[in-house]
Design a protein around this motif. Structure first.
Motif, PDB file in Angstrom:
ATOM      1  N   ALA A 166       0.769  -1.291  -0.067  1.00 49.12           N
ATOM      2  CA  ALA A 166       0.083   0.045   0.159  1.00 49.12           C
ATOM      3  C   ALA A 166       0.835   1.359   0.096  1.00 49.12           C
ATOM      4  CB  ALA A 166      -0.839   0.000   1.154  1.00 49.12           C
ATOM      5  N   SER A 167       2.243   1.234   0.069  1.00 47.65           N
ATOM      6  CA  SER A 167       3.140   2.206   0.044  1.00 47.65           C
ATOM      7  C   SER A 167       3.857   2.114  -1.100  1.00 47.65           C
ATOM      8  CB  SER A 167       3.933   2.311   1.483  1.00 47.65           C
ATOM      9  OG  SER A 167       4.875   1.219   1.504  1.00 47.65           O
ATOM     10  N   ASP A 168       4.977   3.212  -1.025  1.00 46.10           N
ATOM     11  CA  ASP A 168       5.772   3.197  -2.134  1.00 46.10           C
ATOM     12  C   ASP A 168       7.393   3.205  -1.524  1.00 46.10           C
ATOM     13  OD1 ASP A 168       4.366   3.530  -4.616  1.00 46.10           O
ATOM     14  OD2 ASP A 168       4.012   5.524  -4.290  1.00 46.10           O
ATOM     15  N   LEU A 169       7.335   2.744  -0.371  1.00 42.51           N
ATOM     16  CA  LEU A 169       8.679   2.736   0.590  1.00 42.51           C
ATOM     17  C   LEU A 169       9.479   1.653  -0.290  1.00 42.51           C
ATOM     18  CD1 LEU A 169       7.689   3.544   4.021  1.00 42.51           C
ATOM     19  CD2 LEU A 169       8.477   4.866   2.312  1.00 42.51           C
ATOM     20  N   ALA A 170      10.887   1.713  -0.063  1.00 39.86           N
ATOM     21  CA  ALA A 170      11.681   0.724  -0.646  1.00 39.86           C
ATOM     22  C   ALA A 170      11.528  -0.285   0.286  1.00 39.86           C
ATOM     23  CB  ALA A 170      13.105   1.020  -0.549  1.00 39.86           C
ATOM     24  N   VAL A 171      11.369  -1.538  -0.191  1.00 40.97           N
ATOM     25  CA  VAL A 171      11.402  -2.749   0.764  1.00 40.97           C
ATOM     26  C   VAL A 171      12.492  -3.787   0.457  1.00 40.97           C
ATOM     27  CG1 VAL A 171       9.903  -4.925   1.307  1.00 40.97           C
ATOM     28  CG2 VAL A 171       8.847  -2.726   0.540  1.00 40.97           C
ATOM     29  N   LEU A 172      12.982  -4.365   1.822  1.00 42.66           N
ATOM     30  CA  LEU A 172      14.053  -5.534   1.644  1.00 42.66           C
ATOM     31  C   LEU A 172      13.370  -6.727   2.059  1.00 42.66           C
ATOM     32  CD1 LEU A 172      17.201  -6.102   1.181  1.00 42.66           C
ATOM     33  CD2 LEU A 172      17.354  -5.782   3.507  1.00 42.66           C
ATOM     34  N   LEU A 173      13.354  -7.887   1.152  1.00 40.13           N
ATOM     35  CA  LEU A 173      12.873  -9.065   1.740  1.00 40.13           C
ATOM     36  C   LEU A 173      13.975  -9.949   1.980  1.00 40.13           C
ATOM     37  CD1 LEU A 173      10.111  -9.538  -1.251  1.00 40.13           C
ATOM     38  CD2 LEU A 173       9.807  -8.756   1.071  1.00 40.13           C
ATOM     39  N   LEU A 174      14.019 -10.443   3.342  1.00 37.30           N
ATOM     40  CA  LEU A 174      14.862 -11.558   3.682  1.00 37.30           C
ATOM     41  C   LEU A 174      14.437 -12.839   3.927  1.00 37.30           C
ATOM     42  CD1 LEU A 174      15.976  -9.239   6.699  1.00 37.30           C
ATOM     43  CD2 LEU A 174      16.928  -9.378   4.444  1.00 37.30           C
ATOM     44  N   ALA A 290      16.450  -0.545   2.951  1.00 38.83           N
ATOM     45  CA  ALA A 290      15.919  -1.538   4.134  1.00 38.83           C
ATOM     46  C   ALA A 290      14.758  -0.462   4.695  1.00 38.83           C
ATOM     47  CB  ALA A 290      17.106  -2.257   4.990  1.00 38.83           C
ATOM     48  N   VAL A 291      14.284   0.422   3.913  1.00 42.11           N
ATOM     49  CA  VAL A 291      13.271   1.425   4.676  1.00 42.11           C
ATOM     50  C   VAL A 291      12.074   0.540   5.473  1.00 42.11           C
ATOM     51  CG1 VAL A 291      11.471   3.170   4.318  1.00 42.11           C
ATOM     52  CG2 VAL A 291      13.576   3.205   2.877  1.00 42.11           C
ATOM     53  N   LEU A 292      11.699  -0.566   4.657  1.00 46.16           N
ATOM     54  CA  LEU A 292      10.844  -1.687   5.364  1.00 46.16           C
ATOM     55  C   LEU A 292      11.563  -3.030   5.078  1.00 46.16           C
ATOM     56  CD1 LEU A 292       7.306  -0.591   4.051  1.00 46.16           C
ATOM     57  CD2 LEU A 292       7.996  -0.316   6.241  1.00 46.16           C
ATOM     58  N   GLU A 293      11.789  -3.762   6.260  1.00 49.28           N
ATOM     59  CA  GLU A 293      12.445  -4.976   6.121  1.00 49.28           C
ATOM     60  C   GLU A 293      11.395  -6.231   6.614  1.00 49.28           C
ATOM     61  OE1 GLU A 293      16.909  -5.061   7.041  1.00 49.28           O
ATOM     62  OE2 GLU A 293      16.084  -6.192   8.679  1.00 49.28           O
ATOM     63  N   ILE A 294      11.516  -6.970   5.633  1.00 47.01           N
ATOM     64  CA  ILE A 294      10.405  -8.252   5.835  1.00 47.01           C
ATOM     65  C   ILE A 294      11.116  -9.454   5.675  1.00 47.01           C
ATOM     66  CG2 ILE A 294       8.266  -9.231   5.192  1.00 47.01           C
ATOM     67  CD1 ILE A 294       7.448  -6.316   4.260  1.00 47.01           C
ATOM     68  N   ALA A 295      10.848 -10.382   6.796  1.00 45.84           N
ATOM     69  CA  ALA A 295      11.493 -11.836   6.736  1.00 45.84           C
ATOM     70  C   ALA A 295      10.464 -12.514   6.410  1.00 45.84           C
ATOM     71  CB  ALA A 295      12.310 -12.029   7.949  1.00 45.84           C
ATOM     72  N   LEU A 296      10.731 -13.653   5.437  1.00 45.59           N
ATOM     73  CA  LEU A 296      10.073 -14.629   5.276  1.00 45.59           C
ATOM     74  C   LEU A 296      10.386 -15.931   5.814  1.00 45.59           C
ATOM     75  CD1 LEU A 296       9.628 -14.230   1.331  1.00 45.59           C
ATOM     76  CD2 LEU A 296       7.785 -13.390   3.085  1.00 45.59           C
ATOM     77  N   PRO A 297       9.512 -16.445   6.908  1.00 45.59           N
ATOM     78  CA  PRO A 297       9.849 -17.773   7.588  1.00 45.59           C
ATOM     79  C   PRO A 297      10.332 -18.799   6.733  1.00 45.59           C
ATOM     80  CG  PRO A 297       7.528 -17.518   7.488  1.00 45.59           C
ATOM     81  CD  PRO A 297       8.027 -16.243   6.685  1.00 45.59           C
TER      82      PRO A 297
END
Length: 447
Positions: A166-174, A290-297
Protein backbone atom coordinates in the motif's frame (compact mmCIF):
# COMPACT_ATOMS: atom_id res chain seq x y z
CA UNK A 1 -14.76 -46.13 -6.39
CA UNK A 2 -12.27 -46.50 -3.54
CA UNK A 3 -9.92 -43.96 -5.13
CA UNK A 4 -12.71 -41.35 -5.41
CA UNK A 5 -13.59 -41.90 -1.76
CA UNK A 6 -9.95 -41.44 -0.74
CA UNK A 7 -9.69 -38.26 -2.78
CA UNK A 8 -12.76 -36.83 -1.07
CA UNK A 9 -11.46 -37.82 2.35
CA UNK A 10 -8.02 -36.29 1.70
CA UNK A 11 -9.47 -33.00 0.47
CA UNK A 12 -11.69 -32.92 3.54
CA UNK A 13 -8.59 -33.46 5.72
CA UNK A 14 -6.79 -30.53 4.05
CA UNK A 15 -9.89 -28.36 4.50
CA UNK A 16 -10.11 -29.24 8.20
CA UNK A 17 -6.45 -28.33 8.74
CA UNK A 18 -6.99 -25.05 6.88
CA UNK A 19 -10.05 -24.13 8.95
CA UNK A 20 -8.29 -24.97 12.21
CA UNK A 21 -5.32 -22.76 11.32
CA UNK A 22 -7.50 -19.76 10.56
CA UNK A 23 -9.63 -20.12 13.69
CA UNK A 24 -6.82 -20.89 16.15
CA UNK A 25 -6.26 -17.18 16.70
CA UNK A 26 -9.58 -15.40 16.88
CA UNK A 27 -7.95 -12.14 17.92
CA UNK A 28 -6.19 -11.70 14.57
CA UNK A 29 -2.88 -11.05 16.32
CA UNK A 30 0.20 -13.01 17.32
CA UNK A 31 1.09 -12.50 20.99
CA UNK A 32 4.82 -12.47 21.83
CA UNK A 33 6.74 -11.60 24.97
CA UNK A 34 8.29 -8.15 25.14
CA UNK A 35 11.66 -7.27 26.65
CA UNK A 36 13.40 -4.18 27.97
CA UNK A 37 16.99 -3.02 27.47
CA UNK A 38 18.59 -0.43 29.75
CA UNK A 39 22.16 0.88 29.56
CA UNK A 40 23.76 0.38 32.99
CA UNK A 41 27.38 1.14 32.13
CA UNK A 42 29.36 3.14 29.61
CA UNK A 43 28.08 5.91 27.33
CA UNK A 44 24.36 6.73 27.47
CA UNK A 45 23.78 5.31 30.97
CA UNK A 46 20.07 4.82 31.80
CA UNK A 47 19.06 5.00 28.14
CA UNK A 48 16.45 2.31 27.58
CA UNK A 49 14.15 0.80 25.00
CA UNK A 50 11.23 -1.64 25.05
CA UNK A 51 10.77 -4.06 22.18
CA UNK A 52 7.85 -3.50 19.84
CA UNK A 53 8.27 -6.58 17.65
CA UNK A 54 9.91 -9.97 17.43
CA UNK A 55 13.36 -8.61 16.57
CA UNK A 56 15.53 -5.77 17.88
CA UNK A 57 18.98 -4.78 16.57
CA UNK A 58 21.54 -2.99 18.73
CA UNK A 59 24.32 -0.92 17.15
CA UNK A 60 25.73 2.47 16.22
CA UNK A 61 24.10 2.64 12.78
CA UNK A 62 21.24 5.10 12.62
CA UNK A 63 18.84 2.40 11.42
CA UNK A 64 19.53 0.15 14.43
CA UNK A 65 16.49 -0.30 16.67
CA UNK A 66 18.57 0.56 19.76
CA UNK A 67 20.90 3.21 18.36
CA UNK A 68 23.85 3.96 20.67
CA UNK A 69 27.00 6.03 20.18
CA UNK A 70 30.00 3.95 21.27
CA UNK A 71 33.22 3.87 19.25
CA UNK A 72 33.92 0.34 20.48
CA UNK A 73 30.56 -0.99 19.27
CA UNK A 74 29.86 -2.19 15.72
CA UNK A 75 27.32 -0.56 13.45
CA UNK A 76 25.06 -3.61 13.73
CA UNK A 77 26.48 -5.30 16.80
CA UNK A 78 23.89 -7.92 17.70
CA UNK A 79 20.20 -8.74 17.52
CA UNK A 80 17.69 -10.15 19.99
CA UNK A 81 14.88 -12.27 18.56
CA UNK A 82 11.83 -13.76 20.25
CA UNK A 83 11.19 -17.27 18.94
CA UNK A 84 8.46 -19.44 20.48
CA UNK A 85 8.42 -17.30 23.61
CA UNK A 86 12.18 -17.46 24.20
CA UNK A 87 14.71 -14.68 23.68
CA UNK A 88 17.76 -15.46 21.53
CA UNK A 89 20.75 -13.12 21.13
CA UNK A 90 22.92 -13.38 18.02
CA UNK A 91 26.18 -11.62 17.29
CA UNK A 92 26.20 -9.96 13.85
CA UNK A 93 29.90 -10.29 13.13
CA UNK A 94 30.79 -7.48 15.53
CA UNK A 95 34.37 -6.30 15.96
CA UNK A 96 34.55 -6.78 19.75
CA UNK A 97 32.10 -9.65 20.11
CA UNK A 98 28.94 -10.07 22.17
CA UNK A 99 29.33 -11.00 25.85
CA UNK A 100 26.44 -12.34 27.94
CA UNK A 101 27.00 -12.50 31.71
CA UNK A 102 30.76 -12.54 31.15
CA UNK A 103 30.75 -15.20 28.43
CA UNK A 104 31.40 -14.44 24.75
CA UNK A 105 28.74 -15.88 22.49
CA UNK A 106 27.88 -16.13 18.81
CA UNK A 107 24.30 -17.04 19.70
CA UNK A 108 22.61 -17.95 22.97
CA UNK A 109 19.27 -18.15 24.76
CA UNK A 110 18.69 -15.39 27.30
CA UNK A 111 17.06 -15.97 30.66
CA UNK A 112 14.74 -13.60 32.49
CA UNK A 113 17.65 -11.20 33.16
CA UNK A 114 21.14 -10.88 31.73
CA UNK A 115 23.96 -8.34 31.42
CA UNK A 116 25.12 -7.75 27.85
CA UNK A 117 28.56 -6.26 27.22
CA UNK A 118 28.91 -4.69 23.78
CA UNK A 119 32.17 -2.79 23.42
CA UNK A 120 32.34 -0.30 26.32
CA UNK A 121 28.60 -0.49 26.96
CA UNK A 122 26.82 -2.71 29.49
CA UNK A 123 23.11 -3.32 28.95
CA UNK A 124 20.62 -4.95 31.29
CA UNK A 125 18.24 -7.30 29.48
CA UNK A 126 14.91 -8.07 31.15
CA UNK A 127 12.24 -10.31 29.67
CA UNK A 128 8.77 -8.81 30.02
CA UNK A 129 6.02 -10.18 32.22
CA UNK A 130 2.90 -11.83 30.82
CA UNK A 131 0.93 -8.59 31.01
CA UNK A 132 3.65 -6.84 28.99
CA UNK A 133 3.13 -9.03 25.93
CA UNK A 134 3.00 -7.32 22.53
CA UNK A 135 0.61 -8.11 19.71
CA UNK A 136 1.89 -8.65 16.21
CA UNK A 137 -0.63 -8.11 13.43
CA UNK A 138 -1.70 -11.14 11.41
CA UNK A 139 -3.26 -11.29 7.96
CA UNK A 140 -6.96 -12.15 8.07
CA UNK A 141 -6.76 -14.75 5.31
CA UNK A 142 -4.46 -17.41 3.94
CA UNK A 143 -3.35 -15.58 0.79
CA UNK A 144 -1.49 -12.49 -0.28
CA UNK A 145 -0.99 -12.17 -4.00
CA UNK A 146 0.72 -15.39 -5.07
CA UNK A 147 1.65 -16.43 -1.53
CA UNK A 148 -0.25 -19.06 0.47
CA UNK A 149 -0.12 -19.71 4.20
CA UNK A 150 -2.38 -19.90 7.24
CA UNK A 151 0.29 -20.40 9.90
CA UNK A 152 0.95 -17.57 12.31
CA UNK A 153 4.50 -16.82 11.08
CA UNK A 154 3.29 -16.62 7.48
CA UNK A 155 0.22 -14.56 8.32
CA UNK A 156 2.46 -12.13 10.23
CA UNK A 157 4.70 -11.82 7.17
CA UNK A 158 1.72 -11.36 4.83
CA UNK A 159 0.33 -8.59 7.06
CA UNK A 160 3.62 -6.71 6.66
CA UNK A 161 3.66 -7.38 2.90
CA UNK A 162 0.15 -5.96 2.60
CA UNK A 163 1.29 -2.80 4.40
CA UNK A 164 4.29 -2.59 2.09
CA UNK A 165 2.14 -2.98 -1.03
CA UNK A 166 0.00 0.00 0.00
CA UNK A 167 3.06 2.28 0.18
CA UNK A 168 5.84 3.34 -2.18
CA UNK A 169 8.63 2.75 0.34
CA UNK A 170 11.65 0.62 -0.56
CA UNK A 171 11.32 -2.95 0.74
CA UNK A 172 14.06 -5.44 1.62
CA UNK A 173 12.87 -9.06 1.65
CA UNK A 174 14.97 -11.46 3.72
CA UNK A 175 14.90 -15.22 3.90
CA UNK A 176 16.63 -18.49 3.21
CA UNK A 177 16.80 -19.88 -0.28
CA UNK A 178 13.45 -21.17 -1.49
CA UNK A 179 11.28 -19.29 1.02
CA UNK A 180 9.48 -17.37 -1.73
CA UNK A 181 11.16 -13.96 -1.75
CA UNK A 182 10.69 -13.58 -5.51
CA UNK A 183 7.04 -14.58 -5.19
CA UNK A 184 6.61 -12.07 -2.35
CA UNK A 185 8.15 -9.31 -4.49
CA UNK A 186 5.74 -10.07 -7.32
CA UNK A 187 2.86 -10.18 -4.86
CA UNK A 188 3.74 -6.70 -3.58
CA UNK A 189 3.65 -5.50 -7.19
CA UNK A 190 0.32 -7.21 -7.95
CA UNK A 191 -1.38 -5.92 -4.82
CA UNK A 192 -0.05 -2.36 -5.06
CA UNK A 193 -1.08 0.73 -7.02
CA UNK A 194 1.61 0.07 -9.68
CA UNK A 195 0.16 -3.33 -10.61
CA UNK A 196 -0.51 -2.22 -14.19
CA UNK A 197 3.08 -1.06 -14.67
CA UNK A 198 6.09 -3.19 -15.67
CA UNK A 199 7.64 -5.73 -13.31
CA UNK A 200 11.40 -5.93 -13.87
CA UNK A 201 13.86 -8.23 -12.11
CA UNK A 202 17.63 -7.74 -12.09
CA UNK A 203 19.59 -10.70 -10.77
CA UNK A 204 22.55 -9.09 -9.01
CA UNK A 205 24.39 -12.39 -8.67
CA UNK A 206 24.18 -13.91 -12.14
CA UNK A 207 26.21 -11.48 -14.24
CA UNK A 208 29.78 -10.20 -14.18
CA UNK A 209 30.37 -6.60 -13.09
CA UNK A 210 30.40 -4.87 -16.51
CA UNK A 211 27.34 -6.79 -17.71
CA UNK A 212 25.45 -6.12 -14.50
CA UNK A 213 26.37 -2.43 -14.65
CA UNK A 214 24.97 -2.22 -18.17
CA UNK A 215 21.75 -3.99 -17.15
CA UNK A 216 21.26 -1.78 -14.12
CA UNK A 217 22.25 1.60 -15.49
CA UNK A 218 22.09 1.17 -19.28
CA UNK A 219 24.32 2.49 -22.04
CA UNK A 220 23.94 4.07 -25.47
CA UNK A 221 22.11 0.98 -26.75
CA UNK A 222 20.44 -0.43 -23.65
CA UNK A 223 17.91 1.36 -21.41
CA UNK A 224 18.56 1.12 -17.69
CA UNK A 225 16.54 -1.17 -15.47
CA UNK A 226 15.12 1.96 -13.83
CA UNK A 227 13.82 3.18 -17.18
CA UNK A 228 12.41 -0.25 -18.04
CA UNK A 229 10.59 -0.38 -14.70
CA UNK A 230 9.30 3.21 -14.80
CA UNK A 231 5.76 3.31 -13.42
CA UNK A 232 6.11 -0.21 -12.06
CA UNK A 233 8.37 -2.26 -9.81
CA UNK A 234 12.11 -2.94 -10.00
CA UNK A 235 13.34 -5.97 -8.07
CA UNK A 236 17.02 -6.25 -7.16
CA UNK A 237 17.26 -9.99 -6.65
CA UNK A 238 20.08 -11.19 -4.36
CA UNK A 239 21.23 -7.62 -3.76
CA UNK A 240 23.76 -8.94 -1.22
CA UNK A 241 25.78 -10.25 -4.18
CA UNK A 242 26.04 -6.77 -5.75
CA UNK A 243 29.75 -6.03 -6.34
CA UNK A 244 31.15 -3.41 -3.99
CA UNK A 245 32.33 -1.25 -6.89
CA UNK A 246 28.75 -0.92 -8.23
CA UNK A 247 27.16 -0.04 -4.89
CA UNK A 248 28.03 3.70 -5.01
CA UNK A 249 26.47 3.97 -8.48
CA UNK A 250 23.27 2.32 -7.29
CA UNK A 251 23.18 4.58 -4.25
CA UNK A 252 23.52 7.68 -6.46
CA UNK A 253 20.75 6.41 -8.73
CA UNK A 254 18.46 6.11 -5.72
CA UNK A 255 19.47 9.45 -4.20
CA UNK A 256 19.16 11.25 -7.57
CA UNK A 257 15.57 10.01 -7.75
CA UNK A 258 16.12 7.90 -10.84
CA UNK A 259 13.67 5.58 -9.10
CA UNK A 260 11.11 8.32 -8.40
CA UNK A 261 8.50 6.63 -10.60
CA UNK A 262 9.67 3.11 -9.75
CA UNK A 263 8.84 0.90 -6.78
CA UNK A 264 12.08 -0.61 -5.45
CA UNK A 265 12.14 -4.07 -3.88
CA UNK A 266 15.35 -5.92 -2.97
CA UNK A 267 15.78 -9.55 -1.91
CA UNK A 268 18.67 -11.33 -0.24
CA UNK A 269 19.64 -14.56 1.50
CA UNK A 270 22.51 -12.69 3.19
CA UNK A 271 22.38 -11.01 6.57
CA UNK A 272 23.18 -7.55 5.22
CA UNK A 273 23.91 -6.20 8.69
CA UNK A 274 26.75 -8.69 8.96
CA UNK A 275 27.88 -7.71 5.47
CA UNK A 276 27.90 -4.04 6.54
CA UNK A 277 30.06 -4.90 9.56
CA UNK A 278 32.41 -6.85 7.29
CA UNK A 279 32.53 -3.86 4.90
CA UNK A 280 31.19 -5.98 2.04
CA UNK A 281 28.06 -3.83 1.78
CA UNK A 282 27.73 -0.08 2.12
CA UNK A 283 25.82 1.01 5.20
CA UNK A 284 24.27 4.00 3.40
CA UNK A 285 22.97 1.75 0.62
CA UNK A 286 21.55 -0.67 3.17
CA UNK A 287 19.82 2.26 4.85
CA UNK A 288 18.18 3.23 1.54
CA UNK A 289 17.08 -0.30 0.63
CA UNK A 290 15.82 -1.44 4.05
CA UNK A 291 13.21 1.24 4.68
CA UNK A 292 10.81 -1.67 5.26
CA UNK A 293 12.46 -4.97 6.14
CA UNK A 294 10.38 -8.14 5.96
CA UNK A 295 11.63 -11.64 6.73
CA UNK A 296 9.91 -14.67 5.19
CA UNK A 297 9.82 -17.66 7.57
CA UNK A 298 11.52 -20.92 6.57
CA UNK A 299 9.26 -23.88 5.95
CA UNK A 300 10.43 -25.65 9.11
CA UNK A 301 8.79 -22.83 11.11
CA UNK A 302 5.48 -23.14 9.27
CA UNK A 303 5.02 -26.88 8.77
CA UNK A 304 1.30 -26.51 9.53
CA UNK A 305 1.09 -24.87 6.08
CA UNK A 306 2.23 -28.06 4.33
CA UNK A 307 -1.30 -29.34 3.47
CA UNK A 308 -2.16 -25.95 1.93
CA UNK A 309 1.11 -25.72 0.04
CA UNK A 310 0.79 -29.24 -1.34
CA UNK A 311 -2.77 -28.49 -2.44
CA UNK A 312 -1.67 -25.25 -4.12
CA UNK A 313 1.28 -26.90 -5.90
CA UNK A 314 -0.94 -29.68 -7.20
CA UNK A 315 -3.50 -27.18 -8.52
CA UNK A 316 -0.75 -25.16 -10.17
CA UNK A 317 0.38 -28.28 -12.01
CA UNK A 318 -3.20 -29.07 -13.05
CA UNK A 319 -2.87 -32.51 -11.44
CA UNK A 320 -4.85 -32.35 -8.22
CA UNK A 321 -7.07 -35.40 -8.74
CA UNK A 322 -4.67 -38.11 -9.94
CA UNK A 323 -3.32 -41.04 -7.95
CA UNK A 324 -0.13 -39.20 -7.04
CA UNK A 325 -2.11 -36.22 -5.77
CA UNK A 326 -4.34 -38.47 -3.66
CA UNK A 327 -1.28 -40.15 -2.17
CA UNK A 328 0.36 -36.83 -1.33
CA UNK A 329 -2.73 -35.58 0.49
CA UNK A 330 -3.02 -38.61 2.75
CA UNK A 331 -2.55 -37.77 6.47
CA UNK A 332 0.35 -40.22 6.74
CA UNK A 333 2.09 -38.48 3.81
CA UNK A 334 1.53 -35.06 5.37
CA UNK A 335 2.92 -36.38 8.66
CA UNK A 336 6.06 -37.53 6.84
CA UNK A 337 6.42 -34.11 5.25
CA UNK A 338 6.15 -32.45 8.66
CA UNK A 339 9.04 -34.54 9.99
CA UNK A 340 11.40 -33.38 7.21
CA UNK A 341 13.69 -30.37 7.83
CA UNK A 342 13.16 -28.79 4.37
CA UNK A 343 16.55 -27.04 3.98
CA UNK A 344 15.45 -25.92 0.51
CA UNK A 345 12.10 -24.67 1.85
CA UNK A 346 9.10 -24.26 -0.50
CA UNK A 347 11.27 -24.72 -3.60
CA UNK A 348 12.39 -28.10 -2.27
CA UNK A 349 8.77 -29.00 -1.55
CA UNK A 350 7.76 -28.07 -5.12
CA UNK A 351 10.51 -30.30 -6.50
CA UNK A 352 9.43 -33.15 -4.24
CA UNK A 353 5.78 -32.83 -5.33
CA UNK A 354 6.92 -32.93 -8.95
CA UNK A 355 8.94 -36.10 -8.33
CA UNK A 356 6.06 -37.76 -6.49
CA UNK A 357 3.77 -37.18 -9.45
CA UNK A 358 6.38 -38.54 -11.85
CA UNK A 359 7.24 -41.72 -9.92
CA UNK A 360 5.05 -44.70 -9.18
CA UNK A 361 6.22 -44.60 -5.57
CA UNK A 362 7.21 -41.36 -3.83
CA UNK A 363 10.96 -41.19 -3.15
CA UNK A 364 12.03 -41.05 0.51
CA UNK A 365 12.63 -37.50 1.72
CA UNK A 366 15.95 -38.27 3.37
CA UNK A 367 17.51 -40.10 0.42
CA UNK A 368 18.37 -39.11 -3.16
CA UNK A 369 15.25 -39.96 -5.18
CA UNK A 370 17.34 -41.42 -7.98
CA UNK A 371 18.75 -44.21 -5.76
CA UNK A 372 17.45 -47.53 -7.17
CA UNK A 373 17.38 -49.11 -3.70
CA UNK A 374 14.82 -46.52 -2.62
CA UNK A 375 12.26 -47.30 -5.24
CA UNK A 376 13.21 -44.65 -7.81
CA UNK A 377 12.88 -45.26 -11.55
CA UNK A 378 15.20 -47.87 -13.02
CA UNK A 379 17.41 -47.59 -16.05
CA UNK A 380 15.35 -48.15 -19.18
CA UNK A 381 17.43 -50.31 -21.52
CA UNK A 382 14.78 -50.07 -24.24
CA UNK A 383 15.79 -46.45 -24.91
CA UNK A 384 18.88 -45.36 -26.86
CA UNK A 385 22.03 -45.09 -24.74
CA UNK A 386 22.48 -41.36 -25.40
CA UNK A 387 18.85 -40.54 -24.47
CA UNK A 388 18.95 -42.57 -21.25
CA UNK A 389 22.39 -41.24 -20.27
CA UNK A 390 21.23 -37.64 -20.76
CA UNK A 391 18.12 -38.29 -18.66
CA UNK A 392 20.18 -39.61 -15.74
CA UNK A 393 22.74 -36.82 -16.08
CA UNK A 394 19.97 -34.23 -15.76
CA UNK A 395 18.64 -36.05 -12.69
CA UNK A 396 22.11 -36.16 -11.13
CA UNK A 397 22.77 -32.48 -11.81
CA UNK A 398 19.47 -31.41 -10.30
CA UNK A 399 19.94 -33.48 -7.13
CA UNK A 400 23.53 -32.31 -6.76
CA UNK A 401 22.57 -28.64 -7.21
CA UNK A 402 19.68 -28.88 -4.74
CA UNK A 403 21.94 -30.36 -2.06
CA UNK A 404 24.76 -27.93 -2.90
CA UNK A 405 22.48 -24.91 -2.42
CA UNK A 406 21.04 -26.33 0.80
CA UNK A 407 24.54 -26.98 2.18
CA UNK A 408 25.52 -23.34 1.58
CA UNK A 409 22.31 -21.71 2.75
CA UNK A 410 21.33 -20.58 -0.76
CA UNK A 411 24.51 -18.48 -1.19
CA UNK A 412 25.43 -19.09 -4.82
CA UNK A 413 28.94 -17.62 -4.51
CA UNK A 414 29.73 -19.92 -1.58
CA UNK A 415 28.15 -22.87 -3.42
CA UNK A 416 30.30 -22.17 -6.48
CA UNK A 417 33.43 -22.14 -4.33
CA UNK A 418 32.36 -25.38 -2.64
CA UNK A 419 31.75 -27.04 -6.01
CA UNK A 420 34.99 -25.70 -7.48
CA UNK A 421 33.28 -24.03 -10.44
CA UNK A 422 32.88 -20.49 -11.74
CA UNK A 423 29.87 -18.62 -10.29
CA UNK A 424 28.45 -17.78 -13.75
CA UNK A 425 28.76 -21.41 -14.81
CA UNK A 426 26.91 -22.49 -11.69
CA UNK A 427 24.13 -20.00 -12.45
CA UNK A 428 23.75 -21.49 -15.92
CA UNK A 429 23.46 -24.98 -14.40
CA UNK A 430 20.87 -23.73 -11.89
CA UNK A 431 18.87 -22.08 -14.64
CA UNK A 432 19.00 -25.22 -16.80
CA UNK A 433 17.81 -27.33 -13.85
CA UNK A 434 14.93 -24.94 -13.18
CA UNK A 435 16.30 -23.96 -9.76
CA UNK A 436 16.79 -20.31 -10.57
CA UNK A 437 15.21 -17.86 -12.99
CA UNK A 438 17.49 -16.16 -15.47
CA UNK A 439 16.71 -13.83 -18.34
CA UNK A 440 18.24 -14.11 -21.82
CA UNK A 441 21.26 -12.15 -20.65
CA UNK A 442 21.19 -13.58 -17.11
CA UNK A 443 19.87 -10.32 -15.79
CA UNK A 444 16.90 -8.03 -16.44
CA UNK A 445 13.64 -9.90 -16.72
CA UNK A 446 10.57 -7.81 -17.56
CA UNK A 447 7.16 -9.29 -16.88
Amino acid sequence: MQRADNAGYNKQYVSQVHTQLLTDDASGALVERSFRLRVVGGPHANTEVVSTGERLVIGTHRSADFHLVDKTMSRFHCEIVIEEGRAIIRDLGSLNGTIVDGLGVIGAYLGERAILTLGSTQILFELGKDDDDIEIELSDGDRFGLLVGASRPMRAAMALLARAAASDLAVLLLGETGTGKGTAAESIHREGPRRDGPFVVVDCASALGPQLERELFGDAETPSAFEAASGGTLVLDEVGELPLELQPTLLRAIENRQVARTRLVATTTHNLRQEVNARNFRSDLYYRLAVLEIALPPLRQRTEDLPLLVDELLRARGDDAGEGAVRLREPKSIAELVRHAWPGNVRELANYVERCLAFEEPPPLDAPPSSPQHGGPRVDATRPLRVERDRWLRRFEREYLEQLLAAHGGNVSAAARGAGVDRIHLYRLLWRAGLREMGPAAGVKPR
